[in-house]
Design an enzyme around this catalytic site. Structure first.
Site, short mmCIF file in Angstrom:
data_model
loop_
_atom_site.label_atom_id
_atom_site.label_comp_id
_atom_site.label_asym_id
_atom_site.label_seq_id
_atom_site.Cartn_x
_atom_site.Cartn_y
_atom_site.Cartn_z
N SER A 63 -12.57 -4.48 0.48
CA SER A 63 -13.54 -3.52 -0.47
C SER A 63 -15.02 -3.60 0.05
O SER A 63 -16.12 -4.07 -0.96
CB SER A 63 -13.33 -3.72 -2.00
OG SER A 63 -12.10 -3.29 -2.23
N HIS B 110 -0.77 -12.33 0.64
CA HIS B 110 -1.61 -11.42 -0.17
C HIS B 110 -2.39 -11.95 -1.12
O HIS B 110 -3.45 -11.82 -1.35
CB HIS B 110 -0.95 -10.24 -0.49
CG HIS B 110 -1.57 -8.92 -0.74
ND1 HIS B 110 -1.09 -7.77 -0.50
CD2 HIS B 110 -3.01 -8.57 -0.94
CE1 HIS B 110 -1.95 -6.76 -0.67
NE2 HIS B 110 -3.27 -7.37 -0.89
N TYR C 252 1.08 -1.31 -0.04
CA TYR C 252 0.06 0.09 -0.04
C TYR C 252 0.88 1.27 0.19
O TYR C 252 1.39 1.88 1.01
CB TYR C 252 -0.71 0.10 1.07
CG TYR C 252 -2.14 -1.08 1.18
CD1 TYR C 252 -2.22 -1.79 -0.12
CD2 TYR C 252 -2.73 -1.36 2.20
CE1 TYR C 252 -3.01 -2.91 -0.25
CE2 TYR C 252 -3.80 -2.51 2.24
CZ TYR C 252 -3.99 -3.14 1.02
OH TYR C 252 -4.86 -4.28 1.05
N GLY D 275 -21.38 6.01 -3.53
CA GLY D 275 -22.49 5.96 -4.23
C GLY D 275 -23.40 4.52 -3.72
O GLY D 275 -24.39 4.25 -4.72
N1 LIG Z 1 -6.61 -8.36 0.06
C1 LIG Z 1 -6.68 -7.62 -0.94
O1 LIG Z 1 -6.22 -8.07 -1.92
C2 LIG Z 1 -7.23 -6.41 -0.57
C3 LIG Z 1 -7.70 -5.70 -1.80
C4 LIG Z 1 -8.22 -4.41 -1.74
C5 LIG Z 1 -8.49 -3.91 -0.44
N2 LIG Z 1 -8.03 -4.60 0.71
C6 LIG Z 1 -8.23 -4.09 2.21
O2 LIG Z 1 -9.59 -3.92 2.44
C7 LIG Z 1 -9.81 -2.38 2.83
C8 LIG Z 1 -11.33 -1.87 2.29
O3 LIG Z 1 -11.16 -1.81 0.94
P1 LIG Z 1 -11.17 -0.54 0.20
O4 LIG Z 1 -10.56 0.61 0.79
O5 LIG Z 1 -10.65 -0.73 -1.21
O6 LIG Z 1 -12.63 -0.31 -0.24
P2 LIG Z 1 -13.97 0.18 0.67
O7 LIG Z 1 -13.89 -0.18 1.90
O8 LIG Z 1 -15.32 -0.42 0.12
O9 LIG Z 1 -14.27 1.61 0.37
C9 LIG Z 1 -13.25 2.71 0.81
C10 LIG Z 1 -13.93 3.88 0.83
O10 LIG Z 1 -15.10 3.90 1.48
C11 LIG Z 1 -15.46 5.04 1.95
N3 LIG Z 1 -16.32 5.09 3.36
C12 LIG Z 1 -15.91 4.18 4.10
N4 LIG Z 1 -16.87 4.27 5.27
C13 LIG Z 1 -17.81 5.20 4.79
C14 LIG Z 1 -19.13 5.29 5.19
N5 LIG Z 1 -19.34 5.00 6.26
N6 LIG Z 1 -19.64 6.24 4.53
C15 LIG Z 1 -19.51 6.86 3.14
N7 LIG Z 1 -18.23 6.25 2.78
C16 LIG Z 1 -17.37 5.56 3.55
C17 LIG Z 1 -14.00 5.76 2.40
O11 LIG Z 1 -14.32 7.18 1.92
P3 LIG Z 1 -13.07 8.35 2.58
O12 LIG Z 1 -12.17 7.92 1.59
O13 LIG Z 1 -13.79 9.48 1.99
O14 LIG Z 1 -13.02 8.07 3.96
C18 LIG Z 1 -13.16 5.05 1.54
O15 LIG Z 1 -12.37 5.68 0.26
C19 LIG Z 1 -8.63 -1.76 2.08
O16 LIG Z 1 -8.37 -0.49 2.66
C20 LIG Z 1 -7.47 -2.57 2.14
O17 LIG Z 1 -6.94 -2.61 3.66
C21 LIG Z 1 -7.43 -5.75 0.58
#
Ligand SMILES: NC(=O)c1ccc[n+]([C@@H]2O[C@H](COP(=O)([O-])OP(=O)(O)OC[C@H]3O[C@@H](n4cnc5c(N)ncnc54)[C@H](OP(=O)(O)O)[C@@H]3O)[C@@H](O)[C@H]2O)c1
Length: 288
Positions: free
Chosen positions: A208, A128, A53, A218
């Site tokens: 995600s 990962h 990251y 959205g």
């Molecule tokens: N293992 C893997 O291969 C892999 C792949 C992808 C991700 N991940 C992990 O999973 C985590 C989560 O996935 P992600 O960050 O890709 O996507 P996500 O959690 O689906 O979406 C992240 C976004 O959600 C918004 N958000 C969070 N809570 C909210 C709420 N209550 N209301 C409105 N918006 C909200 C945030 O906005 P703001 O930015 O405005 O705060 C953020 O940018 C990652 O951060 C990472 O640690 C792992």
């Protein structure tokens, strides 16, 4: 906050995903630290990160270092926080993701993560993503060695299918405590892995969970029933989404990403949001 188990450890039922604070569109350090502190103050005790990251080629581990700094400057007891990092994925710095699941790479990646996190042993170390050029059992064997040498306290896997989960469990035994796969209203194809984790008693960490960085805001528009239940309860559709996941199985611990304190504080409250059986059934049928 309601807690859930990862192995023998209890963590808040909502974790924090660190990725948005280190890749494209990341905020400045001050806002990132405020986001992590906001999460911890709200009862979050699991932070997910990875050495990959980061944005530029020369800053591997950007997110791990950020988290280490945030924990050091937090007023609370950092020993209650489980930092879960990963190895086996790389970002060369051109926006692409590559893989290296070789034992030699996993060892050097883990040792570098240990230094950046400033700990004797990594709280939870996750492989990962399977590398098609390396037999899965070889990569998992490397994780076992890291555990047996005391470099990691518990082990997890990510982006694994049911066969890989079973293979990892055979090799790691009780050292394996978690599986982190993509899962959200728009991405439900990992339900077989979620069901297997429930059966095996492994924590399931949906990544995600809100649909990903570009789609999370959205969610209420793309999935109208989540907005409908949100309106009924007077909360955000994102909070409803996380509560729906939590209600699916006691092994689920979502890790919503955030780059602002407001969003993770809102998400953290999902741990204490109760859906009626009827609302849960409506969401569970509608998602997908
Ligand atoms: N293992 C893997 O291969 C892999 C792949 C992808 C991700 N991940 C992990 O999973 C985590 C989560 O996935 P992600 O960050 O890709 O996507 P996500 O959690 O689906 O979406 C992240 C976004 O959600 C918004 N958000 C969070 N809570 C909210 C709420 N209550 N209301 C409105 N918006 C909200 C945030 O906005 P703001 O930015 O405005 O705060 C953020 O940018 C990652 O951060 C990472 O640690 C792992």
């Amino acid at each position: 906050m309601q807690t859930r188990a990862i192995g023998t450890r209890q963590v808040g039922a909502i974790g924090l995903g660190g990725m948005p604070m280190s890749i494209e569109g990341r905020p400045d350090e001050r806002r990132s630290i405020a986001t992590i502190h906001g999460a911890l103050d709200a009862g979050v005790t699991l932070i997910d990160t990875a050495d990959a990251y980061h944005l530029y080629a020369g800053e591997v581990g950007h997110n791990e270092s950020l988290i280490a700094r945030a924990l050091a400057s937090w007023g609370g007891d950092a020993s209650t926080v489980l930092v879960a990092t990963k190895g086996g994925h790389l970002r060369p710095g051109d926006g692409t993701w590559t893989r290296d699941g070789s034992p030699a790479h996993l060892r050097s990646a883990c040792e570098a993560s240990l230094k950046r996190l400033g700990v004797d042993a990594i709280g939870l170390y996750q492989f990962h993503r399977p590398d098609p050029l390396v037999p899965y059992a070889e990569s998992i064997g490397a994780i076992k060695e890291l555990y047996d040498e005391g470099k990691i306290r518990i082990a997890g896997i990510s982006n694994a299918n049911p066969d890989q989960i079973r293979t990892a469990q055979q090799i790691l035994g009780e050292r394996l405590v978690s599986v982190q796969n993509q899962f959200s209203p728009a991405f439900r194809s990992s339900e077989p892995e979620l069901d297997l984790c429930t059966e095996l008693g492994l924590a399931f960490l949906p990544w995600s969970p809100l649909g990903g960085i570009g789609s999370a805001a959205g969610l209420g528009t793309s999935h109208a029933r989540f907005q409908q239940v949100a309106d009924e309860l007077g909360v955000s559709p994102q909070r409803v989404c996380l509560a729906w996941m939590l209600a699916k199985s006691p092994v689920v611990i979502p890790i919503p990403g955030a780059s602002r304190p407001e969003t993770i504080i809102d998400s953290a409250r999902a741990a204490d949001l109760e859906l009626s059986a009827e609302q849960f059934a409506r969401l569970d049928a509608a998602a997908g």
